[in-house]
Design a protein around this motif. Sequence first.
Motif, PDB file in Angstrom:
ATOM      1  N   GLU A  28      13.304   2.507   5.458  1.00  0.00           N
ATOM      2  CA  GLU A  28      13.064   3.613   6.710  1.00  0.00           C
ATOM      3  C   GLU A  28      11.527   2.851   7.088  1.00  0.00           C
ATOM      4  O   GLU A  28      11.205   3.460   8.106  1.00  0.00           O
ATOM      5  N   GLY A  29      10.772   2.364   6.470  1.00  0.00           N
ATOM      6  CA  GLY A  29       9.540   2.246   6.583  1.00  0.00           C
ATOM      7  C   GLY A  29       8.631   3.459   6.722  1.00  0.00           C
ATOM      8  O   GLY A  29       7.703   3.324   7.361  1.00  0.00           O
ATOM      9  N   SER A  30       9.048   4.229   5.605  1.00  0.00           N
ATOM     10  CA  SER A  30       8.318   5.500   5.498  1.00  0.00           C
ATOM     11  C   SER A  30       7.318   5.420   4.425  1.00  0.00           C
ATOM     12  O   SER A  30       7.033   4.477   3.649  1.00  0.00           O
ATOM     13  N   THR A  31       6.543   6.480   4.077  1.00  0.00           N
ATOM     14  CA  THR A  31       5.434   6.780   3.383  1.00  0.00           C
ATOM     15  C   THR A  31       5.718   8.104   2.412  1.00  0.00           C
ATOM     16  O   THR A  31       6.109   9.104   2.844  1.00  0.00           O
TER      17      THR A  31
ATOM     18  N   VAL B 281       7.911  14.503  -0.579  1.00  0.00           N
ATOM     19  CA  VAL B 281       8.469  14.483   0.663  1.00  0.00           C
ATOM     20  C   VAL B 281       8.338  12.982   1.220  1.00  0.00           C
ATOM     21  O   VAL B 281       7.101  12.401   0.922  1.00  0.00           O
ATOM     22  N   ILE B 282       9.140  12.422   1.965  1.00  0.00           N
ATOM     23  CA  ILE B 282       8.965  11.159   2.455  1.00  0.00           C
ATOM     24  C   ILE B 282       8.816  11.213   3.908  1.00  0.00           C
ATOM     25  O   ILE B 282       9.701  11.836   4.665  1.00  0.00           O
ATOM     26  N   VAL B 283       7.946  10.959   4.379  1.00  0.00           N
ATOM     27  CA  VAL B 283       7.335  10.854   5.881  1.00  0.00           C
ATOM     28  C   VAL B 283       7.601   9.534   6.507  1.00  0.00           C
ATOM     29  O   VAL B 283       7.203   8.640   6.218  1.00  0.00           O
ATOM     30  N   SER B 284       8.192   9.606   7.740  1.00  0.00           N
ATOM     31  CA  SER B 284       8.215   8.300   8.404  1.00  0.00           C
ATOM     32  C   SER B 284       7.110   7.863   8.736  1.00  0.00           C
ATOM     33  O   SER B 284       6.049   8.316   9.512  1.00  0.00           O
ATOM     34  N   GLY B 285       6.991   6.434   8.731  1.00  0.00           N
ATOM     35  CA  GLY B 285       5.889   5.628   9.090  1.00  0.00           C
ATOM     36  C   GLY B 285       5.701   5.340  10.588  1.00  0.00           C
ATOM     37  O   GLY B 285       6.684   5.270  11.238  1.00  0.00           O
TER      38      GLY B 285
ATOM     39  N   LEU C  54       0.807  -1.358  -0.085  1.00  0.00           N
ATOM     40  CA  LEU C  54       0.056   0.054  -0.155  1.00  0.00           C
ATOM     41  C   LEU C  54       0.840   1.329  -0.030  1.00  0.00           C
ATOM     42  O   LEU C  54       0.406   2.183  -0.721  1.00  0.00           O
ATOM     43  N   ARG C  55       1.980   1.289   0.771  1.00  0.00           N
ATOM     44  CA  ARG C  55       2.807   2.433   0.801  1.00  0.00           C
ATOM     45  C   ARG C  55       3.444   2.882  -0.639  1.00  0.00           C
ATOM     46  O   ARG C  55       3.817   3.878  -1.037  1.00  0.00           O
TER      47      ARG C  55
ATOM     48  N   ILE D   5      13.093  10.547 -18.753  1.00  0.00           N
ATOM     49  CA  ILE D   5      12.131   9.251 -18.330  1.00  0.00           C
ATOM     50  C   ILE D   5      13.058   8.511 -17.578  1.00  0.00           C
ATOM     51  O   ILE D   5      12.763   8.032 -16.435  1.00  0.00           O
ATOM     52  N   VAL D   6      14.148   8.127 -18.145  1.00  0.00           N
ATOM     53  CA  VAL D   6      15.381   7.282 -17.230  1.00  0.00           C
ATOM     54  C   VAL D   6      15.654   7.929 -15.894  1.00  0.00           C
ATOM     55  O   VAL D   6      15.713   7.038 -14.963  1.00  0.00           O
ATOM     56  N   ALA D   7      16.184   9.080 -16.114  1.00  0.00           N
ATOM     57  CA  ALA D   7      16.621   9.813 -14.929  1.00  0.00           C
ATOM     58  C   ALA D   7      15.546   9.841 -13.917  1.00  0.00           C
ATOM     59  O   ALA D   7      15.596   9.845 -12.446  1.00  0.00           O
ATOM     60  N   LEU D   8      14.126  10.015 -14.174  1.00  0.00           N
ATOM     61  CA  LEU D   8      13.082  10.015 -13.468  1.00  0.00           C
ATOM     62  C   LEU D   8      12.865   8.668 -12.581  1.00  0.00           C
ATOM     63  O   LEU D   8      12.479   8.408 -11.451  1.00  0.00           O
ATOM     64  N   ALA D   9      12.797   7.810 -13.632  1.00  0.00           N
ATOM     65  CA  ALA D   9      12.896   6.304 -12.926  1.00  0.00           C
ATOM     66  C   ALA D   9      14.112   5.961 -12.073  1.00  0.00           C
ATOM     67  O   ALA D   9      13.433   5.325 -11.200  1.00  0.00           O
ATOM     68  N   HIS D  10      15.245   6.576 -12.238  1.00  0.00           N
ATOM     69  CA  HIS D  10      16.253   6.182 -11.346  1.00  0.00           C
ATOM     70  C   HIS D  10      16.023   7.060 -10.091  1.00  0.00           C
ATOM     71  O   HIS D  10      16.023   6.562  -9.000  1.00  0.00           O
ATOM     72  N   LYS D  11      15.214   8.249 -10.229  1.00  0.00           N
ATOM     73  CA  LYS D  11      14.853   9.007  -8.808  1.00  0.00           C
ATOM     74  C   LYS D  11      13.715   8.134  -8.093  1.00  0.00           C
ATOM     75  O   LYS D  11      13.896   7.868  -6.738  1.00  0.00           O
ATOM     76  N   MET D  12      12.935   7.732  -8.671  1.00  0.00           N
ATOM     77  CA  MET D  12      11.812   6.836  -8.172  1.00  0.00           C
ATOM     78  C   MET D  12      12.313   5.541  -7.274  1.00  0.00           C
ATOM     79  O   MET D  12      11.882   5.181  -6.279  1.00  0.00           O
ATOM     80  N   ILE D  13      13.168   4.688  -8.112  1.00  0.00           N
ATOM     81  CA  ILE D  13      13.703   3.610  -7.569  1.00  0.00           C
ATOM     82  C   ILE D  13      14.462   4.017  -6.132  1.00  0.00           C
ATOM     83  O   ILE D  13      14.467   3.390  -5.160  1.00  0.00           O
ATOM     84  N   ARG D  14      15.141   5.092  -6.131  1.00  0.00           N
ATOM     85  CA  ARG D  14      15.995   5.475  -4.865  1.00  0.00           C
ATOM     86  C   ARG D  14      14.894   5.967  -3.817  1.00  0.00           C
ATOM     87  O   ARG D  14      15.061   5.608  -2.649  1.00  0.00           O
ATOM     88  N   ILE D  15      13.665   6.571  -4.203  1.00  0.00           N
ATOM     89  CA  ILE D  15      12.621   6.900  -3.331  1.00  0.00           C
ATOM     90  C   ILE D  15      12.193   5.546  -2.618  1.00  0.00           C
ATOM     91  O   ILE D  15      12.057   5.323  -1.623  1.00  0.00           O
ATOM     92  N   VAL D  16      11.933   4.655  -3.646  1.00  0.00           N
ATOM     93  CA  VAL D  16      11.510   3.152  -3.169  1.00  0.00           C
ATOM     94  C   VAL D  16      12.469   2.453  -2.107  1.00  0.00           C
ATOM     95  O   VAL D  16      12.092   2.038  -1.186  1.00  0.00           O
ATOM     96  N   TYR D  17      13.710   2.582  -2.326  1.00  0.00           N
ATOM     97  CA  TYR D  17      14.677   2.205  -1.439  1.00  0.00           C
ATOM     98  C   TYR D  17      14.603   2.623  -0.053  1.00  0.00           C
ATOM     99  O   TYR D  17      14.792   2.022   0.836  1.00  0.00           O
ATOM    100  N   VAL D  18      14.530   4.175   0.093  1.00  0.00           N
ATOM    101  CA  VAL D  18      14.261   4.798   1.178  1.00  0.00           C
ATOM    102  C   VAL D  18      13.252   4.193   1.916  1.00  0.00           C
ATOM    103  O   VAL D  18      13.012   4.006   3.141  1.00  0.00           O
ATOM    104  N   MET D  19      11.973   4.248   1.372  1.00  0.00           N
ATOM    105  CA  MET D  19      10.834   3.865   1.831  1.00  0.00           C
ATOM    106  C   MET D  19      10.827   2.376   2.401  1.00  0.00           C
ATOM    107  O   MET D  19      10.341   1.948   3.621  1.00  0.00           O
ATOM    108  N   ILE D  20      11.596   1.356   1.806  1.00  0.00           N
ATOM    109  CA  ILE D  20      11.583   0.140   2.346  1.00  0.00           C
ATOM    110  C   ILE D  20      12.735   0.016   3.364  1.00  0.00           C
ATOM    111  O   ILE D  20      12.216  -0.598   4.361  1.00  0.00           O
TER     112      ILE D  20
END
Length: 391
Positions: A370-373, A387-391, A255-256, A353-368
């Motif tokens: 840190e357990g953040s949203t 913004v990434i907010v801690s869950g 869900l996150r 587009i590739v750069a944006l996908a790169h940024k998004m997978i790095r966001i995914v890394y932090v979310m996994i």
Amino acid sequence: MEVIIERVAGIDVHQKSITVSTLIGAADKKPKRKLNTFETTTDALKACGRWLEHQEADVVIMESTGQYWRPVWKILETFGFKMILCDPRMIKTMPGRKTDRLDAEWIAELGRCGLVSPSYVPTAEITELRETTRTRKAMGHDVTAYRNRVHNILQRSNIKLTSFVSDIFHGSGLKLVNMLINGEKIDLDSVAANMHGGMKHCPEQILRAMDGELTANDRKLIGINMNHLAYLDQALAKLDELIEEQRKPLWDLYLRLQTIPGISERIATTIIAEVGADVTAFENGHALASWVGLAPGNYQSGGYTRNARITHGNKYLKTAMITAALGAKARKEGGLKDFFYRLSSRMGKMKAIVALAHKMIRIVYVMIREGSTYEEYKDQNRQIQPVIVSG
């Protein structure tokens, strides 16, 4: 070279046999080398494990050769060795020296000097989910292939039904195709009886579109393809149920991940299946992006530096993240969309587009990690910022 691992074994894996080379010895002494070959049956692989125990090997290194490495890994892992899987492209031996024995010895030598970068091997639960999602993706491609066959038969028979009906595999479209397959009498009344009220075109137009030359053989071919499509639809439904069951323990992460613009239910499932819920195997977000194949490298020679192309990486996750990036940049507003258009003005849309996908997978890394949203907010009249907010 400096010795990092004193007790190491290198394995060259094939379908019928494996070649094992061990290097055992202190760092300041010449290592003792042993070589052996085993079949890939279960009993033989267990014998290999006992032989490696007798040689007192601590670390076992092998190439990720197709699917052949997996049973070898599974059985040897039970003996308590530290297992390392490596990319074959990263440990190529010298040209002209290609034998199973030399390959195994080369792997052991690289491993002893700490020159083998381990590949990511997920847990058993994530592996099962990965296999299921990949099977579903492949079966989805099969559905497309069989539908294209039906379209081709209709086109060569000058039946233009697809020009007036958006979906000939469900609802009224399927009923009209079944009329052709069964050789039923096709007139205005029979066509109208199989049309629902929401169709844009009138029965007269559909009747003219169905006026073609469909041979008896083509009717049989369409029928065979349609039957197979019905089976594939049932199989896909079962796979969806299995995926949902395997995904339940990671429901919160599922869900996150969908809070990130552009990431759908299907893409969130792909991320979990390919990466899992633990990213400790990756040093940072850039390492994960490199593993996915979204991080261009650097090439330097003679003082000249240029960016290299992105690597092949994980084709399943790379495709999913590119699709997610396309979805994110198509949003009405958002920080990720702003990021894309800011880059596209100077590097072009494809690279952006590739750069944006790169940024998004790095966001995914932090979310996994840190357990953040992920959230986006608008601060008065300022642009929306991610913004990434801690869950």
